[in-house]
Design a protein around this motif. Structure first.
Motif, short mmCIF file in Angstrom:
data_model
loop_
_atom_site.label_atom_id
_atom_site.label_comp_id
_atom_site.label_asym_id
_atom_site.label_seq_id
_atom_site.Cartn_x
_atom_site.Cartn_y
_atom_site.Cartn_z
N ALA A 81 0.84 -1.20 0.00
CA ALA A 81 0.00 0.00 0.00
C ALA A 81 0.87 1.25 0.00
N GLY A 82 1.92 1.23 0.81
CA GLY A 82 2.82 2.38 0.88
C GLY A 82 3.49 2.63 -0.46
N THR A 83 3.96 1.54 -1.09
CA THR A 83 4.66 1.67 -2.38
C THR A 83 3.71 2.23 -3.44
N ILE A 84 2.48 1.69 -3.47
CA ILE A 84 1.50 2.18 -4.45
C ILE A 84 1.23 3.66 -4.21
N ALA A 85 1.07 4.04 -2.93
CA ALA A 85 0.74 5.43 -2.61
C ALA A 85 1.82 6.38 -3.10
N VAL B 153 -5.54 8.07 -0.17
CA VAL B 153 -6.25 6.92 0.40
C VAL B 153 -5.28 5.76 0.64
N ALA B 154 -4.51 5.40 -0.40
CA ALA B 154 -3.56 4.29 -0.26
C ALA B 154 -2.54 4.57 0.83
N GLY B 155 -2.08 5.80 0.87
CA GLY B 155 -1.11 6.20 1.89
C GLY B 155 -1.68 6.04 3.29
N ILE C 144 7.14 -1.06 8.62
CA ILE C 144 7.61 0.31 8.87
C ILE C 144 7.77 1.06 7.54
N ALA C 145 8.34 0.38 6.54
CA ALA C 145 8.52 1.02 5.23
C ALA C 145 7.17 1.44 4.68
N GLY C 146 6.15 0.57 4.81
CA GLY C 146 4.82 0.90 4.33
C GLY C 146 4.30 2.16 5.00
N ALA C 147 4.42 2.23 6.33
CA ALA C 147 3.92 3.38 7.08
C ALA C 147 4.63 4.65 6.66
N VAL C 148 5.96 4.57 6.53
CA VAL C 148 6.74 5.77 6.21
C VAL C 148 6.43 6.25 4.80
N LEU C 149 6.42 5.32 3.84
CA LEU C 149 6.08 5.72 2.47
C LEU C 149 4.67 6.29 2.42
N GLY C 150 3.76 5.70 3.22
CA GLY C 150 2.40 6.20 3.27
C GLY C 150 2.34 7.65 3.72
#
Lengths: 360, 250
Positions: free
Chosen positions: A30-34, A75-77, A101-107
């Protein structure tokens, strides 16, 4: 004979497969997509629909596609943030935790970036684009910008050359144990570090042509002023470098019968110089941008550097895109330098340059 | 400067040497004489002033008061050209202090060329000879970073010897070495002693002192507490402070 069975833990993709969990993967994805939506999306859209002429850029910036893209990124973020933040503490493996963690940060990054862009495109983006992003007007002036970039580099290199030579001498004088020897170097260094470069430029220029009755151009005076200014900063860098060399080096050289200056010249300074290359290059990057101040002296058009050429074209056309081009010009010159400094610093720290002593 | 106070006999003579670092009184009146070909070992607890004493002999530290006589001159006199004197007093340090940006050979030739103004070829010849002398002929083109501690220290000795000094000062030259590397450095020093070099050696290597030293000096708190033949002093020190020190290290 003792035999130890060695089974290497899985690495790369195998580790990825064995150590991830569904949750950590979802958060990371999700983070990467965002972030992709927030960064690559708008760029792709602009490229697809064309950045020139400016009218088409404006259409793109105000399009509902872009808005949809940015809202989707938000939304994705948000999903990535909630998933990652809420679960990373409970992840069973190190890899899964890092994914969460990477997902949250990228988000977070995607949400912030997309929100700013969304807010920006809902303002008077047509007016902004017309003034700042009308790249059509640049084309006929590209040669002028190339020439200006060359002048910027000439000013910076010449100034830095003078500055390094001057700085090294000042540093040796300022390192003396005798106060009377140190005093003039200290005064010089403090004066040039304590007054604005923009003031030094005109003071030196007019000082040289009026006071010294020298027949020199603003361009030449600029080089001298940049050199004198850089000399003060380089002196401090060199002095720190000299002080960072172990006392034993000077003592070993003196112990062999070398005079203080011989010991500095052959033992201390060669090591100090290698050690201060990264900070000196940082000073150089600063000088590249500071050469823009020469605009205050008034240059001939063939002497225009990046900032002057941008300002002059803006004055002719009221198209601020020339300023954007100026900034891009500085980036083109400075970014490789910045990367070089970082690489050099890393090498110096790892001792690969092979001049850092292993004696201690 | 009384001229009659310069007997030609000792190579080095210290007269009433005092050294203050700020409020710290490190050397409290040292008198000693070292004759040619003598090997004098200086021992004592850390902070007793041994290293400072050594560094006062070639005036790397300027004595606060007192005289340092070398070859019949008081070299604490400001009119003496210390750079010239120091070419005749070799010093080797605990931390080697090789020049890391120069090869072993260049470490040795540097002062020959720049101080003694020797032509390059001649300097190179001497340097190769001295490196061979300490067993490092094949390491001439290595940088200090590529050498072991013991090898670095031997290069440092070769560097000092190349200047053809009258006296060699050794300042705890094996203290920074891994135990298995100590011997190679001590062996070089032993041979140097057997070749008749005048040496002042600050050391904790009592075996070396016993075997090679002609005289041992025990220092504590800035004064010479006791001196004598090493074997005797190691076996039965007379002074209580010496006894205490010996009992700790032996």
């Amino acid at each position: 004979m003792i035999t130890v069975e060695s089974v290497r833990p899985p690495r790369g993709l195998a580790r990825w497969r064995s150590d991830s969990t569904g949750l950590s993967l979802s958060a990371g994805t999700a983070g990467t997509i965002a972030i992709a939506l927030a960064v690559i999306g708008p760029i792709a859209l602009v490229v697809a629909l064309g950045a020139t002429p400016v009218e088409s850029l404006i259409v793109t910036l105000r399009s509902s596609e872009l808005q949809a893209l940015l809202v989707a990124a938000i939304v994705a973020g948000s999903i990535a943030m909630i998933l990652g933040w809420g679960t990373y503490r409970r992840m069973p493996t190190k890899l899964a935790r890092e994914q969460a963690i990477a997902g949250a940060v990228l988000g977070i990054q995607a949400v912030v970036l997309a929100s700013v862009l969304l807010r920006f495109t809902s303002g008077r983006v047509d007016k902004f684009a017309t003034i700042f992003l009308d790249f059509r007007a640049l084309r006929p002036h590209l040669a002028e910008f190339r020439h200006a970039a060359r002048n910027t580099l000439v000013l910076a290199f010449a100034g830095e050359g003078i500055g390094i030579a001057l700085g090294l001498v000042l540093a040796v004088i300022a390192s003396s144990k005798r106060a009377a020897v140190r005093a003039p170097a200290r005064t010089y260094i403090n004066f040039f570090r304590g007054t604005p470069l923009i003031w030094q430029l005109s003071f030196i220029y007019f000082g040289l042509i009026i006071g010294f009755k020298l027949n020199i151009s603003a361009y030449e005076a600029g080089i001298i002023a940049f050199g004198l200014n850089t000399g003060a900063y380089a002196a401090e860098v060199f002095r720190a470098g000299i002080q960072s060399i172990e006392r034993g080096q000077l003592e070993a050289a003196r112990g062999l019968g070398m005079s203080y200056l011989q010991a500095m010249r052959h033992a201390v300074i060669p090591q100090a110089v290698r050690r201060v290359i990264p900070p000196l290059m940082n000073e150089f990057v600063i000088l590249v941008k500071d050469t823009s101040l020469i605009i205050t002296l008034g240059l001939l058009s063939r002497e225009y550097e990046l900032f002057t050429v941008g300002r002059s074209l803006f004055a002719d056309t009221f198209n601020a895109t020339f300023f954007v081009a100026t900034a891009i010009g500085y980036l083109v010159v400075c970014l490789p330098l910045i990367r070089l400094v970082t690489a050099l610093e890393r090498r110096l720290r790892s001792g690969l340059v092979g001049v850092v002593g292993h004696a201690a | 400067m009384p001229p009659e106070a310069a007997p030609a006999d000792p190579v080095i003579r210290l007269v009433g040497l005092h050294k203050w670092f700020g409020h710290l009184h490190v050397l409290k009146g040292i008198d000693m004489a070292v004759r040619a070909k003598e090997v004098v070992c200086v021992i004592g607890p850390s902070g007793s002033g041994k290293s400072t004493l050594l560094r006062c002999i070639n005036v790397l530290e300027e004595p606060t008061s007192g005289e340092v006589w070398f070859e019949g001159r008081d070299i604490t006199d400001v009119r003496v050209d210390l750079n010239k004197i120091r070419t005749k007093i070799g010093i080797v340090f605990q931390q080697f202090n090789l020049f890391p940006h120069k090869t072993a050979l260049q470490n040795v030739t540097l002062a020959l060329e720049k101080v003694l103004k020797m032509p390059k070829d001649e300097a190179r010849e001497i340097a190769e000879r001295e490196l061979a002398h300490v067993g490092l002929r094949l390491k001439a083109d290595s940088y200090p970073g590529q050498l072991s501690g013991g090898q670095q220290q031997r290069v440092a000795i070769a560097r000092a010897l190349a200047m053809a000094p009258k006296v060699m000062l050794f300042d705890e030259v094996t203290s920074a070495l891994d135990p298995e590397l100590v011997k190679e450095v001590l062996d070089v020093m032993k041979r140097l002693a057997s070749e008749g070099m005048t040496m002042i050696v600050v050391t904790h290597e009592m075996g070396f002192a016993r075997e090679v030293g002609n005289r041992m000096i025990f220092m504590d708190e800035g004064i010479v507490v006791e001196e004598g033949p090493p074997a005797e002093m190691l076996a039965k020190p007379t002074h209580t402070r010496t006894q205490a020190f010996m009992s700790k290290i032996l």
